[in-house]
Write a protein that holds these residues in place. Sequence first.
Motif, short mmCIF file in Angstrom:
data_model
loop_
_atom_site.label_atom_id
_atom_site.label_comp_id
_atom_site.label_asym_id
_atom_site.label_seq_id
_atom_site.Cartn_x
_atom_site.Cartn_y
_atom_site.Cartn_z
N LEU A 192 -7.14 51.66 -5.83
CA LEU A 192 -8.10 52.08 -4.82
C LEU A 192 -9.50 52.26 -5.41
O LEU A 192 -10.47 52.32 -4.67
CB LEU A 192 -7.63 53.39 -4.17
N GLN A 193 -9.61 52.37 -6.75
CA GLN A 193 -10.92 52.58 -7.34
C GLN A 193 -11.38 51.38 -8.16
O GLN A 193 -12.34 51.48 -8.92
CB GLN A 193 -10.87 53.84 -8.23
N SER A 194 -10.72 50.27 -8.03
CA SER A 194 -11.10 49.09 -8.78
C SER A 194 -12.34 48.44 -8.17
O SER A 194 -12.56 48.52 -6.96
CB SER A 194 -9.95 48.09 -8.80
N PRO A 195 -13.15 47.77 -9.00
CA PRO A 195 -14.33 47.06 -8.47
C PRO A 195 -13.96 46.00 -7.44
O PRO A 195 -14.70 45.79 -6.47
CB PRO A 195 -14.95 46.44 -9.72
N TRP A 199 -15.55 45.65 -3.64
CA TRP A 199 -16.22 44.47 -3.09
C TRP A 199 -15.48 43.92 -1.88
O TRP A 199 -16.10 43.42 -0.94
CB TRP A 199 -16.37 43.40 -4.17
N LEU A 200 -14.15 44.02 -1.89
CA LEU A 200 -13.38 43.56 -0.73
C LEU A 200 -13.73 44.38 0.51
O LEU A 200 -13.96 43.83 1.59
CB LEU A 200 -11.88 43.66 -1.04
N VAL A 201 -13.79 45.71 0.34
CA VAL A 201 -14.12 46.58 1.47
C VAL A 201 -15.56 46.35 1.93
O VAL A 201 -15.84 46.27 3.13
CB VAL A 201 -13.90 48.05 1.07
N ALA A 202 -16.48 46.22 0.96
CA ALA A 202 -17.90 46.02 1.31
C ALA A 202 -18.10 44.71 2.06
O ALA A 202 -18.80 44.67 3.09
CB ALA A 202 -18.75 46.05 0.04
N VAL A 203 -17.49 43.64 1.57
CA VAL A 203 -17.63 42.34 2.24
C VAL A 203 -16.99 42.38 3.63
O VAL A 203 -17.53 41.81 4.60
CB VAL A 203 -17.00 41.23 1.38
N SER A 204 -15.86 43.07 3.76
CA SER A 204 -15.20 43.19 5.07
C SER A 204 -16.09 43.94 6.06
O SER A 204 -16.20 43.56 7.23
CB SER A 204 -13.86 43.91 4.92
N ALA A 205 -16.75 45.02 5.58
CA ALA A 205 -17.64 45.78 6.46
C ALA A 205 -18.83 44.93 6.89
O ALA A 205 -19.24 44.95 8.06
CB ALA A 205 -18.11 47.05 5.74
N VAL A 206 -19.39 44.16 5.95
CA VAL A 206 -20.50 43.28 6.28
C VAL A 206 -20.06 42.23 7.31
O VAL A 206 -20.82 41.88 8.23
CB VAL A 206 -21.06 42.60 5.02
N VAL A 236 -11.79 53.16 -0.79
CA VAL A 236 -12.31 52.85 -2.13
C VAL A 236 -12.11 53.97 -3.13
O VAL A 236 -12.57 53.86 -4.27
CB VAL A 236 -13.81 52.49 -2.07
N GLY A 237 -11.44 55.06 -2.77
CA GLY A 237 -11.17 56.10 -3.74
C GLY A 237 -12.19 57.22 -3.70
O GLY A 237 -12.88 57.43 -2.71
N LEU A 238 -12.32 57.96 -4.80
CA LEU A 238 -13.08 59.20 -4.83
C LEU A 238 -14.39 59.12 -5.59
O LEU A 238 -15.08 60.13 -5.74
CB LEU A 238 -12.22 60.32 -5.43
#
Length: 342
Positions: free
Chosen positions: A4-7, A11-18, A284-286
């Motif tokens: 959950l805290q890996s780069p 990036w997967l979460v950020a790209v999905s949100a975009v 994405v973790g803490l």
Amino acid sequence: MSKLQSPARFWLVAVSAVAIIAFGAYLSLTNGMFDMSVAEVVKTLLRIGESSREHDLVIFTFRLPRIVLAILVGFALGMAGSVIQGVMRNGLADPGILGINAGAGMAVVLFMFFFQGTIKSTGWSAVMMMPMFGLIGGLLATMLIYMFARQQGRLDPQRFILVGIAISSGFGAITMYVSLKMNPNDFEMATVWLAGSIYSANWKFVSTMLPWLILIPPVLWWRARTLDLLQLGEYNATGLGVPVEREKNVLLACSIGLVSASVAVSGSVGFVGLIAPHIARRLVGLKHRSIVPVSGLIGAAMVVVGDFIGKTVFAPAELAVGIVISVIGVPYFVYLLIRSRS
């Protein structure tokens, strides 16, 4: 390092949100009272072929500034919410409960009551009067919170929230009293604005938001490690060399700046600053270097999609984006309360 805290996860979460933001923007550009095809939108945006005056008006005057403003407001509220929750070490803290929204709302209602209809100019001064009053009201609420929340030179998080709730209630009472004295047209406009709406978005509003979004987010991201250390407790953070009071003041001042700027142009869009950080932490973790930007992207996605729902599902009537998000936010807030008790 956990998954959950890996780069890669970040990036997967950020790209999905975009991608969600882009899809919401696409829906908002092509749908509405005047539907347009993808080809027409692309031709208008890229200035391909002979331009249509109607298409230019719909896209560049009405829809595009509304989409851009929704992204900026959602991003600002999401980031501010994650920082406020980090500083307060309270997952139920929300920018709305600090009294900033109420202060801005009171100032705007006072402006409508005393000046609405008396300003005839269509220039910058006339367009920006209401946002300027909103910003002044938000800053006034902030000054009062800081004045009463400090104890022995220190900013107590619990006292900060309690003072914010009290000031919010007081400003809300003044707003209600003034609203009842307004004429019906101004009262309706004030009610829509207080509910959180970006229906009157224009490029001038966008230009007033941009400086805040350019200057403040890098500061918050740079100080994200301080938020991680604050989660250990103030005494432990001080032992690790963190100037706690100074950092708390800087972080809260930046967050309040983002919230005041957002409320000044969009009214009180609630629950974005509450929900977005919780979703970000789950994804994405803490670590706040991941939470802060992802919260902003999730907040932007919430406002863009919420505004599309509000203007299309109930067409020809429009539902303020603040109401749409509150329909989701209130049950989620109750769920968080139940979960925190258990």
